[in-house]
Design an enzyme around this catalytic site. Structure first.
Site, PDB file in Angstrom:
ATOM      1  N   GLU A 214       0.836  -1.210   0.000  1.00 63.36           N
ATOM      2  CA  GLU A 214       0.000   0.000   0.000  1.00 63.36           C
ATOM      3  C   GLU A 214       0.869   1.259   0.000  1.00 63.36           C
ATOM      4  O   GLU A 214       0.506   2.276   0.582  1.00 63.36           O
ATOM      5  CB  GLU A 214      -0.996  -0.024   1.161  1.00 63.36           C
ATOM      6  CG  GLU A 214      -1.936  -1.214   1.045  1.00 63.36           C
ATOM      7  CD  GLU A 214      -3.131  -1.179   1.976  1.00 63.36           C
ATOM      8  OE1 GLU A 214      -3.093  -0.437   2.972  1.00 63.36           O
ATOM      9  OE2 GLU A 214      -4.104  -1.898   1.693  1.00 63.36           O
ATOM     10  N   GLU A 327      -5.169  -9.586  -0.698  1.00 65.83           N
ATOM     11  CA  GLU A 327      -5.981  -9.748   0.507  1.00 65.83           C
ATOM     12  C   GLU A 327      -7.431  -9.728   0.092  1.00 65.83           C
ATOM     13  O   GLU A 327      -7.858  -8.818  -0.631  1.00 65.83           O
ATOM     14  CB  GLU A 327      -5.860  -8.536   1.448  1.00 65.83           C
ATOM     15  CG  GLU A 327      -4.585  -8.318   2.147  1.00 65.83           C
ATOM     16  CD  GLU A 327      -4.675  -7.144   3.142  1.00 65.83           C
ATOM     17  OE1 GLU A 327      -5.651  -6.378   3.137  1.00 65.83           O
ATOM     18  OE2 GLU A 327      -3.725  -7.011   3.927  1.00 65.83           O
TER      19      GLU A 327
END
Ligand SMILES: *[C@@H]1O[C@H](CO)[C@@H](O)[C@H](O)[C@H]1NC(C)=O
Ligand SMILES: *[C@@H]1O[C@H](CO)[C@@H](O)[C@H](O)[C@H]1NC(C)=O
Ligand SMILES: *[C@@H]1O[C@H](CO)[C@@H](O)[C@H](O)[C@H]1NC(C)=O
Ligand SMILES: *[C@@H]1O[C@H](CO)[C@@H](O)[C@H](O)[C@H]1NC(C)=O
Ligand SMILES: *[C@@H]1O[C@H](CO)[C@@H](O)[C@H](O)[C@H]1NC(C)=O
Ligand SMILES: *[C@@H]1O[C@H](CO)[C@@H](O)[C@H](O)[C@H]1NC(C)=O
Ligand SMILES: *[C@@H]1O[C@H](CO)[C@@H](O)[C@H](O)[C@H]1NC(C)=O
Ligand SMILES: *[C@@H]1O[C@H](CO)[C@@H](O)[C@H](O)[C@H]1NC(C)=O
Length: 410
Positions: A214, A327
């Site tokens: 991220e 994820e």
């Protein structure tokens, strides 16, 4: 129902993320990066409207100052192995040989992959242990044959590879390096730990190295921007690409016989094209829960989001990086009642996670999607630092007891 539509701009605004920082953030409390984050408040949420169908996705980003994270890791004692102890979550025929663990009939090897962070792997409060990681690998190996890590601090790379060696399981690992945009040290420290582990353990049980978690999402957030392919996004991309190239060189210098792919992981709507052009693979965090999608629509929504945004973007690039879902999952609880639901998405145990398992796992296997279920177990430190649902995404509770779920049989 707010499914994405193909007209939706890839660089667009649907995004959401949960918190998976590998560090307790006070490790960086002197950095301007963190100061900016704190000034912006610990958690920012953007409501962004996208496309014909007007899907509004929620981004939840948490950056908190961790206090006493290591103190939260006391539950590890519940995993100590001694055959005959009722507290054992995994029993071994030979207490001294981790490869003699007994199989749990409730566990089935149905998952493509599972996201895993060893307990106690957040600097500066490293508190992990080989014994705990061995227990985790014994359990994980009954569910999947590949796991992904987020970072490489606190010796977690070596611990996981050592645990695989001692348990003798058929398991490969996507190693992770979690760089911080304002400080070269975390990247370098983790690179060195990864290279050392490769020297010690070789590559038989390593699938690739993911540089960045991220990174673009965080960089944009810290710099007041939202578009990953804007000038700000491209500036962040240059930082990350430097780390990616450096990892490539460091791995090449080892002269391995196997070519290890180098990739990156980011939130689903935050892939920068220049970064993707520089990697062998991309991993995308896609969470229906944060996008206010109801459980009955969740699995299909994740699949469609992935195909229409991430896979489609990768296919426009000359290097066609392979895309994975880094994820996806569903929370089972919230620290506080107020955050138990997010629009129509409701965190509850066991029904909702069960429904997601039943509608996503085997279906994704069947259509060839590479994904990492989020996640192995509940992370206590996240519950303490971030609250809400952050600490409740595990298949297992933090004490490594399986939740009240039935693992699908594919
Ligand atoms: C381990 O063995 C103990 C004693 O026989 C038993 O009570 C416990 O349920 C076992 N644990 C597992 C996970 O099989
Ligand atoms: C890291 O873990 C490995 C495997 O257990 C161990 O051999 C090594 O000594 C550890 N290194 C440090 C610095 O703790
Ligand atoms: C080991 O895992 C790989 C996937 O990572 C799989 O292709 C292979 O069939 C597995 N081998 C065994 C013996 O289960
Ligand atoms: C890694 O990235 C950080 C910032 O993101 C940067 O400060 C550092 O110079 C980079 N290191 C290398 C070797 O690319
Ligand atoms: C692929 O898997 C998803 C669940 O992950 C499912 O909703 C979708 O229908 C599947 N697609 C195809 C083409 O089978
Ligand atoms: C998503 O849920 C949150 C919390 O309930 C709410 O504030 C927000 O308006 C919802 N967004 C949508 C698009 O339903
Ligand atoms: C919990 O809910 C409150 C109030 O809606 C919100 O401000 C906070 O950010 C939420 N916390 C998490 C972790 O989602
Ligand atoms: C593990 O934690 C769960 C949830 O807190 C609890 O219900 C369960 O009793 C615990 N199991 C053990 C063996 O401590």
């Amino acid at each position: 129902m707010p499914l994405n539509n193909p007209a939706y701009n890839y660089s667009g605004q649907q995004g959401y993320s949960n918190v998976d920082a590998p560090y307790s953030n006070h490790a960086f409390s002197s950095s301007t990066w963190l100061e900016k984050e704190q000034a912006r408040n610990r958690r920012s949420k953007w409501l962004l409207i996208g496309g014909l169908v007007g899907l509004i996705a929620l981004i939840a980003i948490g950056v908190g100052v961790g206090v006493g994270v290591a103190k939260s890791h006391s539950s590890s004692s519940s995993s100590k192995k001694s055959s005959g102890s009722s507290a054992s979550v995994v029993n071994q025929t030979d207490p001294n040989d981790p490869s003699t663990f007994q199989l749990d009939s409730r566990l089935k090897k149905s998952f493509y992959g599972i996201a895993y962070t060893p307990e106690g792997s957040q600097l500066p409060d490293c508190g992990n242990s080989l014994e705990d990681v061995i227990t985790d690998i014994q359990l994980l190996s009954q569910l999947t044959d590949q796991i992904r890590l987020y970072g490489a601090d606190c010796n977690q790379t070596a611990l996981v590879l050592e645990a695989i060696k001692q348990t003798k399981v058929n398991m490969t690992v996507w190693l992770g390096n979690y760089p911080v945009p304002t400080d070269p040290a975390p990247y370098e420290r983790q690179r060195d730990a990864i290279i050392d582990a490769l020297k010690t353990y070789g590559t038989d049980h390593v699938s690739g190295i993911t540089v960045g978690n991220e990174f673009i999402l965080n960089y944009l957030n810290a710099n007041g921007a939202t578009d990953p392919n804007s000038a700000v996004g491209n500036a962040g991309a240059q930082l990350l690409i430097a780390n990616i190239s450096d990892t490539r060189s460091a791995v090449q210098a080892l002269g391995l016989s196997k070519t290890l792919p180098i990739g990156t992981a980011d939130a689903g709507s935050f892939f920068n094209s220049e970064v993707l052009a520089a990697v062998d693979y991309g991993m995308s965090n896609i969470h229906a829960w944060f996008a206010n999608v109801s459980i009955d629509q969740a699995a299909g929504w994740v699949d469609e989001f992935f195909q229409e945004n991430n896979v489609a973007l990768a296919q426009t690039l000359a290097n066609s990086p392979k895309m994975y879902i880094a994820e996806t999952g569903w929370p089972t609880a919230s620290k506080d009642v107020g955050n138990e639901s997010n629009g129509p998405s409701v965190a509850s145990e066991p029904n909702l996670q069960q429904t997601f398992l039943d509608t996503f796992v085997c279906q994704a296997n069947n259509n060839g999607t590479g994904y990492f279920f989020f996640e192995y177990f509940d992370e206590t430190w996240k519950d303490q630092e971030f609250g809400g649902v952050e600490g409740h995404w595990g298949l297992f509770y933090s004490n490594r007891t399986l939740k009240d779920i039935t693992i699908p049989s594919c």
